[in-house]
Design a protein around this motif. Structure first.
Motif, PDB file in Angstrom:
ATOM      1  N   CYS A   1      -7.663   1.536  -4.323  1.00 43.32           N
ATOM      2  CA  CYS A   1      -6.986   1.125  -5.556  1.00 43.32           C
ATOM      3  C   CYS A   1      -6.965  -0.397  -5.722  1.00 43.32           C
ATOM      4  CB  CYS A   1      -5.555   1.656  -5.575  1.00 43.32           C
ATOM      5  SG  CYS A   1      -4.546   0.959  -4.251  1.00 43.32           S
TER       6      CYS A   1
ATOM      7  N   CYS B   1      -3.673  -3.839  -2.626  1.00 45.68           N
ATOM      8  CA  CYS B   1      -3.421  -4.710  -1.465  1.00 45.68           C
ATOM      9  C   CYS B   1      -4.051  -6.095  -1.662  1.00 45.68           C
ATOM     10  CB  CYS B   1      -3.951  -4.069  -0.185  1.00 45.68           C
ATOM     11  SG  CYS B   1      -5.666  -3.521  -0.327  1.00 45.68           S
TER      12      CYS B   1
ATOM     13  N   CYS C   1       0.827  -1.210   0.000  1.00 47.61           N
ATOM     14  CA  CYS C   1       0.000   0.000   0.000  1.00 47.61           C
ATOM     15  C   CYS C   1       0.862   1.261   0.000  1.00 47.61           C
ATOM     16  CB  CYS C   1      -0.925   0.006   1.216  1.00 47.61           C
ATOM     17  SG  CYS C   1      -1.939   1.496   1.269  1.00 47.61           S
TER      18      CYS C   1
HETATM   19  S1  SF4 Z   1      -7.072  -0.273  -1.509  1.00 47.58           S
HETATM   20 FE1  SF4 Z   1      -5.451  -1.233  -0.306  1.00 47.58          FE
HETATM   21  S2  SF4 Z   1      -3.529  -0.647  -1.356  1.00 47.58           S
HETATM   22 FE2  SF4 Z   1      -5.134   0.740  -2.098  1.00 47.58          FE
HETATM   23  S3  SF4 Z   1      -4.996   2.517  -0.736  1.00 47.58           S
HETATM   24 FE3  SF4 Z   1      -6.568   1.168   0.138  1.00 47.58          FE
HETATM   25  S4  SF4 Z   1      -5.468  -0.056   1.621  1.00 47.58           S
HETATM   26 FE4  SF4 Z   1      -3.911   0.864   0.278  1.00 47.58          FE
END
Ligand code: SF4
Ligand code: SF4
Length: 291
Positions: free
Chosen positions: A276, A279, A254
């Motif tokens: 996004c 993760c 992340c």
């Molecule tokens: S979706 Fe996952 S990788 Fe993307 S910002 Fe949120 S916690 Fe971070």
């Protein structure tokens, strides 16, 4: 439904399940680890002709008996299909052989309709094929981007499922929306599964009536303009499932610094998260969902 939603909204859960039954949904998936038997059983009262799948990590005969009894006691009905949860390969299956053989005996005696495995791995599907005489059904992850398949890509998984299908093993696809991470491409996700003629059933997670109605339109190819607005108009966030092992891979992935490990579990800072989904691509246990 995601854990958090139904725990907080028991009434909504009950009404959503009975609404789904009234619209013709006839297959419900649960597992011992989901800890929702009581609620699901209550929701399905009066809908005795729908099928319930459950899963457990049973290894021995005693484990199977315990799991089935627990399901029956809490749901006040029998599970129709009992699967061995998260089988990774033929080796894992070998380790669960006592349970699998016993499940087949229960089936012969008429105490169970079908048995098999659930898996996120191509190796699990291939393993099931090696024991095709003992496996009625495989439940496996499949979506257009291959998200969540831990040991291969979408093509590898498709090939393995097709082999099972040709051996008359029942095939159930799950995570067609990649645990919510493919919601942005929802039309593509449904178009993809609609053309798969080697999958008998799909499991689709829904959160409310609007989403359920939309999914039914999508799976039937009746796509309309309001479909996307149902998805886009919702506030979404990341939820970490209780089986997160705290491995920390998502923290490293992340770039927003939105995840940290707290008490051996991942925790997401909603203010920093930009949804996004990066993760989710590294989580070995598919513990990260968009809800
Ligand atoms: S979706 Fe996952 S990788 Fe993307 S910002 Fe949120 S916690 Fe971070
Ligand atoms: S990668 Fe998955 S299992 Fe590992 S800490 Fe993150 S959410 Fe938990």
């Amino acid at each position: 439904m995601p854990f958090a939603s139904y725990r907080d909204n028991r009434k909504d859960f009950l009404s959503l399940v009975s609404y789904a039954c009234s619209l013709g949904i006839n297959l419900f998936d649960t597992a011992e680890i989901y800890d929702n038997y009581e609620l699901l059983g209550r929701a399905l009262k009066g809908f005795e002709d729908v099928f319930v799948i459950t899963k457990s990590y049973a290894i021995t005969r005693e484990d199977v008996d315990r799991s089935l009894l627990r399901a029956r006691r809490l749901m006040q009905r029998d599970a129709d299909i009992f699967l061995l949860h998260e089988q990774e390969s033929s080796l894992t299956l070998k380790g669960h052989m006592e349970a699998l053989e016993y499940l087949n005996k229960l089936k012969e005696n008429g105490d169970l309709r079908a048995t098999g495995i659930s898996t996120h791995r191509v190796g699990g599907v291939k393993g099931a094929l090696e024991y095709s005489d003992l496996i009625d059904i495989i439940m496996t992850i499949l979506n257009f981007s291959g998200l969540g398949i831990t040991d291969g890509n979408r093509d590898d998984m498709e090939m393995a499922i097709k082999d099972c299908f040709s051996f008359d093993i029942g095939t159930i696809g799950m995570k067609i929306l990649g645990g919510g991470h493919l919601l942005r491409d929802i039309n593509r996700a449904f178009s993809y599964v609609r053309r798969l003629d080697f999958i008998h059933s799909f499991l689709i997670g829904v959160e409310d009536r609007e989403e359920l109605e939309m999914d039914i339109r999508l799976i039937n190819g009746l796509i309309s303009g309001d479909t996307i607005s149902v998805v886009k108009g919702k506030e979404r966030y990341i939820e970490i499932e209780p089986w997160c092992t705290g491995c920390g891979l998502c923290v490293d992935r992340c770039s927003q610094g939105a995840i940290s490990i707290v008490n051996c579990k991942a925790e997401v800072d909603k203010e920093k998260c930009v949804l996004c989904s990066y993760c989710a691509q590294v989580c070995p246990d598919f513990s990260i969902k968009v809800v």
